[in-house]
Design a protein around this motif. Sequence first.
Motif, PDB file in Angstrom:
ATOM      1  N   ASP A   1     -10.453  33.159 -25.824  1.00 22.96           N
ATOM      2  CA  ASP A   1     -12.151  32.119 -26.190  1.00 22.96           C
ATOM      3  C   ASP A   1     -12.607  31.043 -25.847  1.00 22.96           C
ATOM      4  O   ASP A   1     -12.117  29.956 -24.996  1.00 22.96           O
TER       5      ASP A   1
ATOM      6  N   THR B   1      -2.374  31.339 -28.413  1.00 21.50           N
ATOM      7  CA  THR B   1      -3.221  31.312 -27.347  1.00 21.50           C
ATOM      8  C   THR B   1      -2.976  32.099 -26.630  1.00 21.50           C
ATOM      9  O   THR B   1      -2.577  33.336 -26.461  1.00 21.50           O
ATOM     10  N   GLY B   2      -4.539  32.811 -25.930  1.00 24.04           N
ATOM     11  CA  GLY B   2      -4.562  33.695 -24.662  1.00 24.04           C
ATOM     12  C   GLY B   2      -3.450  33.729 -23.603  1.00 24.04           C
ATOM     13  O   GLY B   2      -2.569  34.465 -23.409  1.00 24.04           O
TER      14      GLY B   2
ATOM     15  N   GLU C   1      -6.461  37.728 -25.464  1.00 25.95           N
ATOM     16  CA  GLU C   1      -7.952  36.595 -26.299  1.00 25.95           C
ATOM     17  C   GLU C   1      -8.073  35.539 -25.571  1.00 25.95           C
ATOM     18  O   GLU C   1      -7.666  34.737 -25.805  1.00 25.95           O
TER      19      GLU C   1
ATOM     20  N   PRO D   1     -11.043  26.205 -28.224  1.00 25.09           N
ATOM     21  CA  PRO D   1     -10.972  26.281 -26.588  1.00 25.09           C
ATOM     22  C   PRO D   1     -11.270  25.639 -25.792  1.00 25.09           C
ATOM     23  O   PRO D   1     -11.865  24.328 -26.589  1.00 25.09           O
TER      24      PRO D   1
ATOM     25  N   ARG E   1     -15.665  29.341 -30.405  1.00 27.66           N
ATOM     26  CA  ARG E   1     -15.528  30.436 -31.820  1.00 27.66           C
ATOM     27  C   ARG E   1     -15.988  29.949 -32.708  1.00 27.66           C
ATOM     28  O   ARG E   1     -16.407  31.472 -34.403  1.00 27.66           O
TER      29      ARG E   1
END
Length: 234
Positions: A189, A170-171, A187, A3, A192
Amino acid sequence: MAPSLVNAAFGALLAAALLGAAFDRRSVAVVVASAVLPDLDAVASLAVPGATNALLHAVWLPLAAGVALYWDTRVADASRLRGRAGRRGVRIAWVALAAFLVAGVGPDLFGGEGVNLLYPLHDAYYLVDGGLLFSTEDGVVQTFVAFGGQGPGILPLETLGTTESYVVSTGINPDGGTGLSLGADREFDLVRAGWQLVVVASAVASLSVRFRREGRTGRTGRSNPTGDDAEVRR
């Protein structure tokens, strides 16, 4: 990939530890931004296939920056960076480079999703993972370096695949393909795992203490500066 908040936290810890007298809000912002910069290759992956953990995670950009910085500050007769920004600017530049490598690339290479270190000259994602322990029967046991007849070698250097066969989700780009998939579930993060939360909390605490101390010394003044701190202030 790790992240971005965790990368930023690692960068903040490096800033608090290494900036010395160059520490202030602006220099911390530069170092933290350098730690997060490699994650932008996830944005590039929307146009460049397989760019995530490859385009800005490869060794070439920090290697070129390190060589240029070393030449300018150590070899050249007159340093352009030192002439424009002083010793303060030189220190910030070196710490920012360290943050790019250690805080930006390191978490993905050591125990993360892996890094395409030599992209695009050699297309392969690598992951370094190992351990170090003390056993009452076997003594110290480590799995980072193997020693044998062929000489030492890195044991846990695992090849994960190429940009065509290995996808880092990845988001920004969940499926790793090019183009912006508007209907995809994204998503983002923040942390995590518990240890990542500890890193973030440690970074917040470290910066808070440093900024509070700098605020106090700014009001009361410094006495008898020595060493690198004195050089940065001059």
